[in-house]
Enzyme design. Sequence first.
Site, mmCIF file in Angstrom:
data_model
loop_
_atom_site.group_PDB
_atom_site.id
_atom_site.type_symbol
_atom_site.label_atom_id
_atom_site.label_comp_id
_atom_site.label_asym_id
_atom_site.label_seq_id
_atom_site.Cartn_x
_atom_site.Cartn_y
_atom_site.Cartn_z
ATOM 1 N N LYS A 1 6.089 -18.096 25.009
ATOM 2 C CA LYS A 1 6.947 -16.920 24.847
ATOM 3 C C LYS A 1 7.515 -16.554 26.205
ATOM 4 O O LYS A 1 6.895 -16.824 27.238
ATOM 5 C CB LYS A 1 6.118 -15.730 24.357
ATOM 6 C CG LYS A 1 5.502 -15.907 22.978
ATOM 7 C CD LYS A 1 6.453 -15.468 21.906
ATOM 8 C CE LYS A 1 5.783 -15.438 20.544
ATOM 9 N NZ LYS A 1 6.776 -15.497 19.448
ATOM 10 N N ASP B 1 -0.568 -19.342 17.018
ATOM 11 C CA ASP B 1 0.734 -18.878 16.518
ATOM 12 C C ASP B 1 1.708 -20.047 16.332
ATOM 13 O O ASP B 1 2.473 -20.075 15.384
ATOM 14 C CB ASP B 1 1.319 -17.857 17.508
ATOM 15 C CG ASP B 1 2.538 -17.139 16.951
ATOM 16 O OD1 ASP B 1 2.477 -16.704 15.786
ATOM 17 O OD2 ASP B 1 3.555 -17.026 17.666
ATOM 18 N N HIS C 1 3.104 -25.134 13.702
ATOM 19 C CA HIS C 1 4.451 -25.688 13.878
ATOM 20 C C HIS C 1 4.456 -26.951 14.750
ATOM 21 O O HIS C 1 5.063 -27.958 14.391
ATOM 22 C CB HIS C 1 5.379 -24.651 14.510
ATOM 23 C CG HIS C 1 5.423 -23.341 13.773
ATOM 24 N ND1 HIS C 1 5.282 -23.241 12.419
ATOM 25 C CD2 HIS C 1 5.618 -22.065 14.219
ATOM 26 C CE1 HIS C 1 5.380 -21.966 12.057
ATOM 27 N NE2 HIS C 1 5.574 -21.234 13.138
ATOM 28 N N ARG D 1 0.796 -1.230 0.000
ATOM 29 C CA ARG D 1 0.000 0.000 0.000
ATOM 30 C C ARG D 1 0.823 1.272 0.000
ATOM 31 O O ARG D 1 0.432 2.262 -0.585
ATOM 32 C CB ARG D 1 -0.941 -0.011 1.211
ATOM 33 C CG ARG D 1 -2.044 -1.033 1.061
ATOM 34 C CD ARG D 1 -2.796 -1.240 2.335
ATOM 35 N NE ARG D 1 -1.987 -1.928 3.323
ATOM 36 C CZ ARG D 1 -2.453 -2.404 4.469
ATOM 37 N NH1 ARG D 1 -3.727 -2.233 4.778
ATOM 38 N NH2 ARG D 1 -1.674 -3.033 5.321
HETATM 39 C C1 BG6 Z 1 6.344 -17.711 13.763
HETATM 40 C C2 BG6 Z 1 5.557 -17.104 14.880
HETATM 41 O O1 BG6 Z 1 5.528 -18.503 12.941
HETATM 42 O O2 BG6 Z 1 7.366 -18.525 14.305
HETATM 43 C C3 BG6 Z 1 6.453 -16.323 15.824
HETATM 44 O O3 BG6 Z 1 4.553 -16.264 14.348
HETATM 45 C C4 BG6 Z 1 7.579 -17.185 16.299
HETATM 46 O O4 BG6 Z 1 5.720 -15.830 16.927
HETATM 47 C C5 BG6 Z 1 8.280 -17.828 15.120
HETATM 48 O O5 BG6 Z 1 8.486 -16.367 17.023
HETATM 49 C C6 BG6 Z 1 9.299 -18.836 15.580
HETATM 50 O O6 BG6 Z 1 10.032 -19.248 14.469
HETATM 51 P P1 BG6 Z 1 11.503 -19.756 14.638
HETATM 52 O O7 BG6 Z 1 11.911 -20.175 13.277
HETATM 53 O O8 BG6 Z 1 12.304 -18.621 15.197
HETATM 54 O O9 BG6 Z 1 11.397 -20.892 15.608
#
Ligand code: BG6
Length: 514
Positions: A362, A257, A262, A64
Amino acid sequence: MMVQNAQENPLRVGMRSPRTPEPNTLVIFGATGDLTQRKLIPALYSLTLEGLLPGEFSAVGFARRPKDHYHFRSELKEAMGRHSRTQPLQIPVWDGFASRLYYCPSEFGDPAGYEELARLLHEIESKTGSRHRLYYLATPPTYYAEIAQRLGEAGLTRGEGGWTSIVVEKPFGHDLASAVELNRTLSGVFDENQIYRIDHYLGKETVQNILVFRFANGIFEPIWNRRYIDHVQITAAESIGIEDRGGYYEQAGVVRDIVQNHAMQLLSLAAMEPPATFEPNAVRDEKVKVLRAVRPIRPEQAGEFTVRGQYRPGVISGQSVLGYREEKGVAAESSTETYLALKLFVDNWRWAGVPFYIRAGKRLPKRVTEIAIVFRQPPLSLFPTADGSRLEPNVLSVTVQPDEGISLKFGSKVPGPQADLRIRPVEMDFRYGTSFGFAAPDAYERLLLDAMLGDATLFTRRDEIEAAWAFVTPIVEGWARSKAPRFPNYEAGTWGPDEADEFMERDGRRWRRL
Ligand code: BG6
């Protein structure tokens, strides 16, 4: 165009390798955001350095904020100093790469912007001869559906003599219904084989190595089951907080998240059956089977199978850090979870009765992601331990990051002539860094290249993403119906709330000390 000054570059600049894709143009939607500066452009630059991108590769930023090509390039150059994994920046290589970066300013919903994009793509392609296009959705997720639809309306989703694909960043939906809806919208415009749902964990070397470790070696698979394994612990701990993403994180929480994507990916790779081949769909079929075999946690069971936490102020590595509720963009009374411990079962023949514990959070004491396979104890204990405690179980731990490797813990005799033989746990250790002696590429390098090569093995299929949401959504619904925990309930820099330890103790187990 070949990148100039190849001799100045110790790496194989500009050379073609079997992993070099056909010349193509990448369009990054949301190109002024964090992901582009931190991950996408550094990954493309590293690929250029390694000779893995075709010389005719170009990229267009679509976002944008008004700016021109030159301004876009100079902002990215400046960001490379902070985010590229290879430093210092090799100026001739960068200049060659940057001369093929373009910028197209537009609102994401404005049809005129897509007309301009089409014009720019034609202009670029008439210079490079490329006909292949890769769109990358790096915008806030609320724009994904709209961008896909606008691309369809503008006739930009079918290649003119080349392939056209779209990469969709996470979060893919915020619950099952919205993920199904987004899938439906995308499939109205793209075929499934054009869609690459990215989960960057799948691009990590160690995550891919889980499959190699399990299926390229004969000795682990026979014991990889309920007869020998007591339980599995998956940890995704981060010491960072939410950084500048308060608005996003308030809606997501750790469950959306990290856990839905993951952590569930780590679970499916650790628990899947061997695929018949290493073809994308054969691998993904097996992963989906695991997700479908996960025993549902009904909303009313959420309290029994999960522990939620939120951090208060604390100290990490000697630095005082804010509590979650004091972070920018976070509500003063926020009930968003920044820590989650979860127990689940995979109801199939291999895993029946074996608990999988997942913890993610976190502002924990350190960054560490690992999968630990904790084996059963021997049937009889013949030996005392050095300190009189119970013999520790064998543990096979796959450290995904940061000190990537695999280690096996077992008991060993403490040396000495004493008549009473004593046992202490020791470790056999493999570390990537020492064994291979080079830094692993960033996950985005691998995944961008795979998407350009049309290899979807490391991307999430439609049914896979929906199966993960089908498991997570009732848990979130259960939380919404019940009384929120008394947040904040753990201090930043500690391993989460006390309830998480009690949760394990109830099962006669404990979290690994990492
Ligand atoms: C992201 C999340 O998908 O993965 C983040 O949104 C997180 O909050 C990150 O910090 C962690 O990724 P990595 O590769 O640093 O483990």
